[in-house]
Design a protein around this motif. Structure first.
Motif, mmCIF file in Angstrom:
data_model
loop_
_atom_site.group_PDB
_atom_site.id
_atom_site.type_symbol
_atom_site.label_atom_id
_atom_site.label_comp_id
_atom_site.label_asym_id
_atom_site.label_seq_id
_atom_site.Cartn_x
_atom_site.Cartn_y
_atom_site.Cartn_z
ATOM 1 N N ARG A 1 -8.178 2.465 -17.741
ATOM 2 C CA ARG A 1 -7.954 3.330 -16.744
ATOM 3 C C ARG A 1 -6.550 3.205 -16.129
ATOM 4 O O ARG A 1 -5.720 4.190 -15.885
ATOM 5 C CB ARG A 1 -8.915 3.335 -15.717
ATOM 6 C CG ARG A 1 -9.294 4.844 -14.973
ATOM 7 C CD ARG A 1 -10.662 5.010 -14.167
ATOM 8 N NE ARG A 1 -11.652 4.178 -14.694
ATOM 9 C CZ ARG A 1 -12.071 3.144 -14.056
ATOM 10 N NH1 ARG A 1 -11.601 2.545 -12.827
ATOM 11 N NH2 ARG A 1 -13.151 2.237 -14.558
ATOM 12 N N GLY B 1 -7.053 -5.131 -12.275
ATOM 13 C CA GLY B 1 -7.457 -3.983 -11.414
ATOM 14 C C GLY B 1 -6.074 -3.259 -10.855
ATOM 15 O O GLY B 1 -6.135 -2.177 -10.210
ATOM 16 N N GLN C 1 -11.881 -0.828 -16.430
ATOM 17 C CA GLN C 1 -10.680 -1.046 -15.648
ATOM 18 C C GLN C 1 -9.275 -1.027 -16.124
ATOM 19 O O GLN C 1 -8.389 -0.087 -15.955
ATOM 20 C CB GLN C 1 -10.876 -2.171 -14.894
ATOM 21 C CG GLN C 1 -10.325 -2.230 -13.432
ATOM 22 C CD GLN C 1 -10.615 -3.538 -12.881
ATOM 23 O OE1 GLN C 1 -10.838 -4.433 -13.324
ATOM 24 N NE2 GLN C 1 -11.026 -3.447 -11.580
ATOM 25 N N GLU D 1 -14.506 -4.638 -17.326
ATOM 26 C CA GLU D 1 -13.264 -4.910 -17.385
ATOM 27 C C GLU D 1 -12.307 -4.022 -18.285
ATOM 28 O O GLU D 1 -11.171 -3.636 -18.073
ATOM 29 C CB GLU D 1 -13.069 -6.461 -17.971
ATOM 30 C CG GLU D 1 -13.635 -7.371 -16.970
ATOM 31 C CD GLU D 1 -15.180 -7.632 -17.256
ATOM 32 O OE1 GLU D 1 -15.394 -7.760 -18.362
ATOM 33 O OE2 GLU D 1 -15.885 -7.735 -16.251
#
Lengths: 342, 259
Positions: free
Chosen positions: B50, B214, B47, B44
């Motif tokens: 990023r 995401g 993600q 998590e």
């Protein structure tokens, strides 16, 4: 080929009305006090201000933006691009006008060699001395082979000794340059040494023009007389008597008639504590208003009718014990006075 | 010798300093240092990090491409009502980001002023997508870049541009070779500020792009989410953001700390 310019700029209550003619290969100096409109004239010629009508050999520059005008400008503080090398600065104009990089760099290097700075090609402008920066600015302006080279007080930012050296060097480059040159300066020495012809502007208008020799001999305004260091009056001549507009009468050697300018050198003036005898002399009473030391002489500023500047030796100063407020007799030979029609 | 510093000034100053620093120290003290590496490497966090970095960088890119020319126009263009335009550009700076998000929804939402045509004609829907995140961040962050670059441009001497023109350079060439290199420090500072602002963006993002792990859950959103379910994760995420902020400050130290 002759370059003709009619400059008409009106802004913020200031009006510039200047007609200029510069012959091929000629260096014209625009000389005038601060605020006379010299820089405005340069900016109008370069297209940075609207209001110029320029024709060069019959083809008009009207409506051409700055980047399309065949001009080269050396700015007073040079304005070299700090983020580029010296070589890139000089090559910039050629690149901007479409030359290939290798070609532009080679030409720029030739120019740097001509001004003696080839070894600084890779240097940044801020590492240069004032004199070097001035030469780079000249090389940058000349590299594009402009028809009109404009120099804005090119020596003003330099110290005295550098100035002396660069003045003669600049003179050499200007003689080699085949186009038209307009030099803007408030320094009479720069103008006399570098220019073929002087155009003197005051308050946006031409007040006098001519070769340096003509201007030095026959100034037409107080400003010009002050520049060339002469006592200057306006008067009305009647034979060998000239009645001065500001009060006082002078006896001159050459008879004249009508309105005239009157000049004489401060060194022609003699000072005495007692009324001097002998003739043909002009003598009058005056009071010391100020005393100022120049290089080898002392300039005495005298109030009287007329007021006058006198250059005397240090020995005379000591002998007469000159102090502001002292009354003196001023004496001047008639043969030292030069008059010419207004 | 100067007299002693007055207590009425020193006391609030010290309290103010503590008020600013103590929460940050608390964050470090409360951090679950034992499980921190594991937390950092969890799916998590990775993600969200990023996504945050990608979106903030893209938003900064959008701001650069649009904001630098805008700054140039405001600084150099001879526009009527330039002062008003300049004021308008800074509105997102003081606007609550949530309001910015609502405004973006009204214009670019599926039934928004422009959004309905984007949807009908091109089948493009921006809200609640990663692109939406980039747009929301760019909207909030661009004024930082514009103001910084415009300030640098106005401080730069326009006579260099005139010199370039006398050498035959078009305005575009002058901009690229003379103007832009001259204001590079301002552009860099603006870019860093802009990027930092985009990275920390919360209100406009959650309003316009929602919270889909995401896809639109950036670090600040993840911190907010995690606080409910996994406070330790929230602390770790916060520390990462704190480190990034300190890094930005370190990058700008020449301009700010020494001044």
């Amino acid at each position: 080929m002759t370059l003709q310019a009619e400059l008409r700029v009106h802004r913020d209550g200031f009006t510039l009305e200047l007609d200029l003619v510069v012959e091929q290969g000629e260096v014209v100096a625009l000389l005038g006090p601060n605020g006379a409109g010299k820089t405005t004239a340069l900016r109008a010629l370069a297209g940075l201000l609207p209001g110029s009508r320029v024709t060069a050999d019959g083809s008009s520059w009207d409506g051409l933006p700055t980047e399309k005008r065949p001009v080269g400008v050396v700015f007073q503080d040079y304005l070299l691009f700090a983020t580029m090398s010296v070589l890139d600065n000089v090559a910039f104009g050629l690149r901007a006008r479409g030359a290939r990089k290798a070609e532009a760099d080679a030409a720029a290097l030739r120019w740097l060699t001509r001004v003696g700075l080839a070894e600084f090609a890779k240097a940044r402008p801020r590492t240069l001395s004032g004199g070097q920066a001035q030469r780079v600015a000249l090389a940058r302006a000349l590299a594009t082979s402009p028809e009109l080279l404009l120099l804005d007080e090119p020596l003003a930012a330099l110290d005295a000794s550098t100035r002396l050296r660069l003045r003669s060097e600049l003179g050499r480059h200007l003689r080699d340059y085949p186009g038209h040159t307009l030099l803007i300066t408030h320094d009479p020495l720069d103008a006399m040494v570098l220019a073929d012809r002087l155009v003197i502007v005051e308050n946006g208008r031409v007040v006098q023009q001519g070769t340096p020799r003509e201007v030095v001999r026959q100034p037409r305004t107080d400003y010009v007389a002050h520049l060339v260091g002469l006592n200057f009056y306006r008067g009305v001549a009647d034979g060998t008597e000239v009645r001065l507009d500001g009060g006082g009468t002078l006896t001159v050697a050459e008879p004249a008639r009508g309105p005239v300018h009157v000049v004489f050198a401060p060194s022609a003036v003699s000072l005495f504590t007692e009324r001097p005898a002998g003739s043909p002399r002009n003598t009058w009473r005056a009071v010391v208003a100020g005393v100022e030391q120049h290089a080898h002489t002392t300039r005495v500023d005298l109030d009287g009718s007329p007021a006058v500047f006198a250059d005397v030796t240090t020995a005379t100063v000591a002998e007469l014990r000159l102090r502001p407020g002292d009354p003196l007799w001023v004496s001047l030979k008639a043969t030292e006075i030069h008059t010419y029609a207004r | 010798m100067r007299s002693r510093l007055p207590v009425v000034l020193v006391l609030p100053a010290v309290v103010g300093l503590a008020f600013l620093l103590v929460p940050l120290v608390g964050l470090l003290v409360e951090a679950p240092w034992g499980t921190l590496p594991a937390q950092l490497l969890s799916a998590e966090v990775g993600q969200a990090l990023r996504l945050s970095l990608v979106c903030a960088s893209l938003a900064t890119l959008v701001c650069l491409v649009l904001g630098v020319p805008l700054a140039w126009l405001l600084a150099r263009g001879d526009l009527p009502g330039r002062g008003v335009l300049r004021a308008l550009v800074t509105v997102p700076l003081v606007l609550p980001p949530v309001v910015g998000g609502v405004a973006l929804l009204l214009v670019l939402g599926r039934r928004g002023l422009a959004g309905q045509y984007l949807d009908q004609w091109f089948g493009i829907s921006l809200p609640f997508t990663t692109t939406g995140v980039v747009l929301a961040e760019a909207f909030v962050a661009m004024p930082f870049l514009v103001i910084s670059v415009e300030g640098a441009l106005r401080a730069a001497d326009p006579r260099y541009e005139e010199a370039a023109a006398t050498l035959g350079a078009s305005r575009w060439l002058t901009f690229r070779r003379v103007t832009l290199p001259g204001v590079m420090p301002g552009v860099v500072a603006g870019t860093v500020l802009c990027w930092a602002r985009a990275l920390g963006e919360f209100g406009a993002t959650i309003t316009f792009a929602g919270n889909f792990p995401g896809e639109t859950t950036t670090m600040p959103l993840a911190v907010y989410l995690a606080l409910e379910t996994d406070p330790d994760a929230a602390i770790v995420l916060s520390i990462v953001l704190l480190l990034v902020s300190v890094g930005v400050l370190a990058g700008l130290r020449d301009r700010w700390i020494r001044a």
